[in-house]
Design a protein around this motif. Structure first.
Motif, PDB file in Angstrom:
ATOM      1  N   ASP A 220     -11.850  53.669 -50.341  1.00 53.82           N
ATOM      2  CA  ASP A 220     -13.149  54.300 -50.557  1.00 53.82           C
ATOM      3  C   ASP A 220     -13.631  55.036 -49.310  1.00 53.82           C
ATOM      4  OD1 ASP A 220     -13.238  53.405 -53.153  1.00 53.82           O
ATOM      5  OD2 ASP A 220     -14.468  51.639 -52.705  1.00 53.82           O
ATOM      6  N   LEU A 221     -13.003  54.753 -48.165  1.00 52.05           N
ATOM      7  CA  LEU A 221     -13.403  55.381 -46.901  1.00 52.05           C
ATOM      8  C   LEU A 221     -12.529  56.581 -46.570  1.00 52.05           C
ATOM      9  CD1 LEU A 221     -14.027  52.130 -44.802  1.00 52.05           C
ATOM     10  CD2 LEU A 221     -15.694  53.523 -46.047  1.00 52.05           C
ATOM     11  N   ARG A 222     -11.679  56.995 -47.524  1.00 53.13           N
ATOM     12  CA  ARG A 222     -10.826  58.163 -47.306  1.00 53.13           C
ATOM     13  C   ARG A 222     -11.682  59.371 -46.924  1.00 53.13           C
ATOM     14  NH1 ARG A 222      -5.878  58.553 -49.534  1.00 53.13           N
ATOM     15  NH2 ARG A 222      -5.900  56.313 -49.100  1.00 53.13           N
ATOM     16  N   GLY A 223     -11.233  60.150 -45.974  1.00 53.73           N
ATOM     17  CA  GLY A 223     -12.003  61.265 -45.441  1.00 53.73           C
ATOM     18  C   GLY A 223     -12.667  60.935 -44.124  1.00 53.73           C
ATOM     19  N   LYS A 224     -12.683  59.651 -43.764  1.00 48.42           N
ATOM     20  CA  LYS A 224     -13.215  59.187 -42.483  1.00 48.42           C
ATOM     21  C   LYS A 224     -12.064  58.659 -41.631  1.00 48.42           C
ATOM     22  CE  LYS A 224     -17.514  59.700 -43.856  1.00 48.42           C
ATOM     23  NZ  LYS A 224     -18.468  58.593 -43.909  1.00 48.42           N
ATOM     24  N   VAL A 225     -12.271  58.639 -40.327  1.00 46.94           N
ATOM     25  CA  VAL A 225     -11.364  57.925 -39.434  1.00 46.94           C
ATOM     26  C   VAL A 225     -11.802  56.467 -39.454  1.00 46.94           C
ATOM     27  CG1 VAL A 225     -10.564  57.623 -37.060  1.00 46.94           C
ATOM     28  CG2 VAL A 225     -10.933  59.927 -37.972  1.00 46.94           C
ATOM     29  N   VAL A 226     -10.892  55.570 -39.834  1.00 47.49           N
ATOM     30  CA  VAL A 226     -11.253  54.172 -40.060  1.00 47.49           C
ATOM     31  C   VAL A 226     -10.452  53.254 -39.141  1.00 47.49           C
ATOM     32  CG1 VAL A 226     -11.398  52.317 -41.759  1.00 47.49           C
ATOM     33  CG2 VAL A 226     -11.719  54.698 -42.476  1.00 47.49           C
ATOM     34  N   MET A 227     -11.150  52.281 -38.577  1.00 42.61           N
ATOM     35  CA  MET A 227     -10.446  51.222 -37.849  1.00 42.61           C
ATOM     36  C   MET A 227     -10.583  49.929 -38.647  1.00 42.61           C
ATOM     37  SD  MET A 227     -10.784  49.711 -33.971  1.00 42.61           S
ATOM     38  CE  MET A 227     -12.164  48.606 -34.283  1.00 42.61           C
ATOM     39  N   ILE A 228      -9.446  49.406 -39.102  1.00 48.37           N
ATOM     40  CA  ILE A 228      -9.442  48.069 -39.695  1.00 48.37           C
ATOM     41  C   ILE A 228      -9.440  47.085 -38.536  1.00 48.37           C
ATOM     42  CG2 ILE A 228      -8.342  46.499 -41.313  1.00 48.37           C
ATOM     43  CD1 ILE A 228      -6.712  48.821 -42.370  1.00 48.37           C
ATOM     44  N   ASP A 229     -10.405  46.200 -38.529  1.00 46.53           N
ATOM     45  CA  ASP A 229     -10.533  45.222 -37.445  1.00 46.53           C
ATOM     46  C   ASP A 229     -10.347  43.825 -38.020  1.00 46.53           C
ATOM     47  OD1 ASP A 229     -11.059  44.026 -35.035  1.00 46.53           O
ATOM     48  OD2 ASP A 229     -13.244  44.233 -35.170  1.00 46.53           O
ATOM     49  N   PHE A 230      -9.217  43.197 -37.716  1.00 45.76           N
ATOM     50  CA  PHE A 230      -8.947  41.828 -38.145  1.00 45.76           C
ATOM     51  C   PHE A 230      -9.488  40.885 -37.070  1.00 45.76           C
ATOM     52  CE2 PHE A 230      -5.742  44.476 -40.172  1.00 45.76           C
ATOM     53  CZ  PHE A 230      -5.763  44.031 -41.475  1.00 45.76           C
ATOM     54  N   TRP A 231     -10.414  40.010 -37.450  1.00 47.86           N
ATOM     55  CA  TRP A 231     -11.105  39.180 -36.469  1.00 47.86           C
ATOM     56  C   TRP A 231     -11.549  37.880 -37.136  1.00 47.86           C
ATOM     57  CZ3 TRP A 231     -16.645  38.162 -35.973  1.00 47.86           C
ATOM     58  CH2 TRP A 231     -17.352  38.483 -37.141  1.00 47.86           C
ATOM     59  N   ALA A 232     -12.234  37.015 -36.378  1.00 55.44           N
ATOM     60  CA  ALA A 232     -12.823  35.793 -36.929  1.00 55.44           C
ATOM     61  C   ALA A 232     -13.922  35.317 -35.987  1.00 55.44           C
ATOM     62  CB  ALA A 232     -11.769  34.699 -37.103  1.00 55.44           C
ATOM     63  N   SER A 233     -14.866  34.595 -36.533  1.00 52.22           N
ATOM     64  CA  SER A 233     -15.986  34.098 -35.728  1.00 52.22           C
ATOM     65  C   SER A 233     -15.523  33.143 -34.635  1.00 52.22           C
ATOM     66  CB  SER A 233     -16.999  33.387 -36.635  1.00 52.22           C
ATOM     67  OG  SER A 233     -16.415  32.229 -37.239  1.00 52.22           O
ATOM     68  N   TRP A 234     -14.421  32.420 -34.887  1.00 50.64           N
ATOM     69  CA  TRP A 234     -13.935  31.416 -33.948  1.00 50.64           C
ATOM     70  C   TRP A 234     -12.989  31.997 -32.893  1.00 50.64           C
ATOM     71  CZ3 TRP A 234      -8.839  31.992 -34.538  1.00 50.64           C
ATOM     72  CH2 TRP A 234      -8.353  32.362 -35.786  1.00 50.64           C
ATOM     73  N   CYS A 235     -12.687  33.283 -32.994  1.00 50.46           N
ATOM     74  CA  CYS A 235     -11.713  33.924 -32.092  1.00 50.46           C
ATOM     75  C   CYS A 235     -12.440  34.486 -30.868  1.00 50.46           C
ATOM     76  CB  CYS A 235     -10.975  35.024 -32.853  1.00 50.46           C
ATOM     77  SG  CYS A 235      -9.970  36.099 -31.809  1.00 50.46           S
ATOM     78  N   ARG A 236     -12.306  33.833 -29.724  1.00 53.72           N
ATOM     79  CA  ARG A 236     -13.010  34.266 -28.520  1.00 53.72           C
ATOM     80  C   ARG A 236     -12.628  35.669 -28.071  1.00 53.72           C
ATOM     81  NH1 ARG A 236     -13.697  29.077 -24.421  1.00 53.72           N
ATOM     82  NH2 ARG A 236     -14.945  27.783 -25.859  1.00 53.72           N
ATOM     83  N   PRO A 237     -11.330  36.035 -28.054  1.00 57.12           N
ATOM     84  CA  PRO A 237     -10.996  37.415 -27.677  1.00 57.12           C
ATOM     85  C   PRO A 237     -11.619  38.437 -28.626  1.00 57.12           C
ATOM     86  CG  PRO A 237      -9.059  36.015 -27.536  1.00 57.12           C
ATOM     87  CD  PRO A 237     -10.120  35.209 -28.216  1.00 57.12           C
ATOM     88  N   CYS A 238     -11.704  38.089 -29.912  1.00 56.27           N
ATOM     89  CA  CYS A 238     -12.336  38.996 -30.873  1.00 56.27           C
ATOM     90  C   CYS A 238     -13.805  39.186 -30.534  1.00 56.27           C
ATOM     91  CB  CYS A 238     -12.228  38.434 -32.293  1.00 56.27           C
ATOM     92  SG  CYS A 238     -10.567  38.081 -32.870  1.00 56.27           S
ATOM     93  N   ARG A 239     -14.485  38.081 -30.290  1.00 53.05           N
ATOM     94  CA  ARG A 239     -15.911  38.151 -29.981  1.00 53.05           C
ATOM     95  C   ARG A 239     -16.139  38.875 -28.661  1.00 53.05           C
ATOM     96  NH1 ARG A 239     -18.761  34.198 -32.888  1.00 53.05           N
ATOM     97  NH2 ARG A 239     -20.606  35.350 -32.177  1.00 53.05           N
ATOM     98  N   GLY A 240     -15.202  38.714 -27.730  1.00 48.93           N
ATOM     99  CA  GLY A 240     -15.312  39.409 -26.452  1.00 48.93           C
ATOM    100  C   GLY A 240     -15.124  40.913 -26.590  1.00 48.93           C
ATOM    101  N   GLU A 241     -14.346  41.347 -27.585  1.00 46.89           N
ATOM    102  CA  GLU A 241     -14.103  42.770 -27.821  1.00 46.89           C
ATOM    103  C   GLU A 241     -15.206  43.405 -28.664  1.00 46.89           C
ATOM    104  OE1 GLU A 241     -12.044  46.532 -28.010  1.00 46.89           O
ATOM    105  OE2 GLU A 241     -12.099  44.847 -26.603  1.00 46.89           O
ATOM    106  N   ASN A 242     -15.975  42.607 -29.376  1.00 49.84           N
ATOM    107  CA  ASN A 242     -16.983  43.151 -30.286  1.00 49.84           C
ATOM    108  C   ASN A 242     -17.988  44.103 -29.629  1.00 49.84           C
ATOM    109  OD1 ASN A 242     -16.020  42.193 -32.702  1.00 49.84           O
ATOM    110  ND2 ASN A 242     -17.330  40.376 -32.740  1.00 49.84           N
ATOM    111  N   PRO A 243     -18.491  43.825 -28.413  1.00 50.80           N
ATOM    112  CA  PRO A 243     -19.414  44.797 -27.802  1.00 50.80           C
ATOM    113  C   PRO A 243     -18.795  46.184 -27.644  1.00 50.80           C
ATOM    114  CG  PRO A 243     -19.568  42.702 -26.667  1.00 50.80           C
ATOM    115  CD  PRO A 243     -18.406  42.585 -27.615  1.00 50.80           C
ATOM    116  N   ASN A 244     -17.511  46.258 -27.324  1.00 47.21           N
ATOM    117  CA  ASN A 244     -16.842  47.557 -27.204  1.00 47.21           C
ATOM    118  C   ASN A 244     -16.725  48.225 -28.568  1.00 47.21           C
ATOM    119  OD1 ASN A 244     -15.204  49.615 -25.749  1.00 47.21           O
ATOM    120  ND2 ASN A 244     -13.564  48.825 -27.053  1.00 47.21           N
ATOM    121  N   VAL A 245     -16.420  47.444 -29.602  1.00 45.10           N
ATOM    122  CA  VAL A 245     -16.316  47.992 -30.950  1.00 45.10           C
ATOM    123  C   VAL A 245     -17.670  48.547 -31.397  1.00 45.10           C
ATOM    124  CG1 VAL A 245     -15.798  47.455 -33.361  1.00 45.10           C
ATOM    125  CG2 VAL A 245     -14.421  46.438 -31.532  1.00 45.10           C
ATOM    126  N   VAL A 246     -18.747  47.821 -31.095  1.00 44.98           N
ATOM    127  CA  VAL A 246     -20.094  48.284 -31.447  1.00 44.98           C
ATOM    128  C   VAL A 246     -20.404  49.601 -30.738  1.00 44.98           C
ATOM    129  CG1 VAL A 246     -22.556  47.776 -31.260  1.00 44.98           C
ATOM    130  CG2 VAL A 246     -20.963  45.983 -31.991  1.00 44.98           C
TER     131      VAL A 246
END
Length: 337
Positions: A220-246
């Motif tokens: 449904d997002l075709r036509g946009k540049v999309v980043m699929i982000d696989f993450w979890a609330s318990w994943c510290r590296p994921c949470r640490g990267e979230n500010p950059n993603v935002v």
């Protein structure tokens, strides 16, 4: 040879009422004194001795083994720091497999093979591993013998360089999947090939539900540049990267950048709290709350997080696992400042 032992430990052979006898025989010379040769099978990730044979100065041995399907065995010796070897046998097969122990450097050289195309390929592979430019020579050898079942086992030598050797895995898989669909080694490489999404290839569809129960499709997002982000609330590296993603989302969203977040959580409340706490303001948050068995993660072969897949406007993969400065640079290249 350690590179392919990992796969061996995952392949547990099954003996059924339809088992047939196969014979392994030959000479193991060069030990200089009586040494025990042990034929092991892997059961529940452990080596289980099936036959222990004393080999003297002449080195002759013979083992009879029962199997219902092609099986891999590990040959070990009661000699300190002596290399191990692998043997693949087909049901109702007689194979001559001979080798020489080189005491000067503690190595083993396979000297003779008869009665088995699989073991002839193993002989060439095994003796080639110590040569100059061995990886390229081995890749060519396996490519030339892609229809040999042993190739599906030996190609795991390249597991640490899987993406750069993808075409070799794919060729071997394509040659063998129709012939040996139930073989564990074939299933293993089929899974790796099927779940590896390389740059330039179409991104597979994901259909999962958001926190409100609405079905959200990646397409449904075709036509946009999309980043699929696989993450979890318990994943510290994921949470640490979230500010950059935002930051990246806020900077490029108006130019056509979207994020499709696939949570590997199994706790709904923890998932929703992390979205709010980290300020993940985009709408495309999905999860089936199945943790590591997430359908979205399985589609993309996700075995560790954080993991990302960047997709272009046409739905093709641009790159995988971009984070931090690498993600910022790629988005700058796509959108400009």
């Amino acid at each position: 040879m350690k590179k392919i032992l990992t796969l061996t430990l995952a392949l547990a052979a099954v003996i059924s009422v339809f088992a047939q006898k196969s014979t392994l025989k030959g000479e193991m010379i060069g030990f200089g004194e009586t040494t025990k040769m042990v034929v092991n099978q892997v059961v529940n990730n452990k080596l289980v001795p099936l036959d222990t044979i004393e080999i003297g100065p002449k080195g002759k041995y013979k083992a009879t083994l029962e199997m219902a399907q092609p099986s891999i065995y590990i040959i070990t010796f009661t000699r300190e720091r002596c290399p191990y070897m692998h043997v693949m046998l087909m049901p109702d097969e007689t194979v001559t497999f001979s080798a020489e122990y080189v005491q000067a450097n503690g190595s083993i050289k396979v000297t003779d093979v008869k009665g088995s195309k699989n073991m002839e390929l193993y002989k060439q592979f095994y003796n080639m591993t110590g040569e100059a430019d061995a990886p390229n020579k081995i890749a060519q050898l396996l490519s030339d013998n892609a229809d040999c079942l042993m190739a599906a086992f030996l190609v795991t030598y390249f597991d640490e360089q899987f993406e750069s050797r993808y075409a070799l895995y794919e060729k071997i898989r394509d040659r063998l999947i129709g012939l040996y669909p139930a073989d564990p080694a074939v299933q293993y490489i089929n899974h790796r090939v099927s779940t590896t999404i390389l740059p330039g290839r179409p991104a597979p569809e994901i259909e999962m539900r958001d926190p409100n129960g609405n079905l959200r499709r990646l397409s449904d997002l075709r036509g946009k540049v999309v980043m699929i982000d696989f993450w979890a609330s318990w994943c510290r590296p994921c949470r640490g990267e979230n500010p950059n993603v935002v930051r990246m989302y806020k900077k490029y969203h108006d130019k056509g950048f979207e994020i499709y977040s696939v949570s590997m959580d199994n706790d709904r409340n923890a998932w929703l709290k992390a979205i709010q706490t980290d300020g993940l303001e985009w709408e495309n948050h999905v999860s089936d709350l199945n943790g590591w068995t997430s359908s979205g993660g399985a589609t993309y072969g996700i075995t560790s997080i954080p993991a990302t897949v960047l997709i272009d406007r046409e739905g093709n993969v641009i790159a995988r696992n971009l984070r931090g400065g690498e993600l910022a640079n790629k988005l700058k290249e796509i959108f400009g400042e």
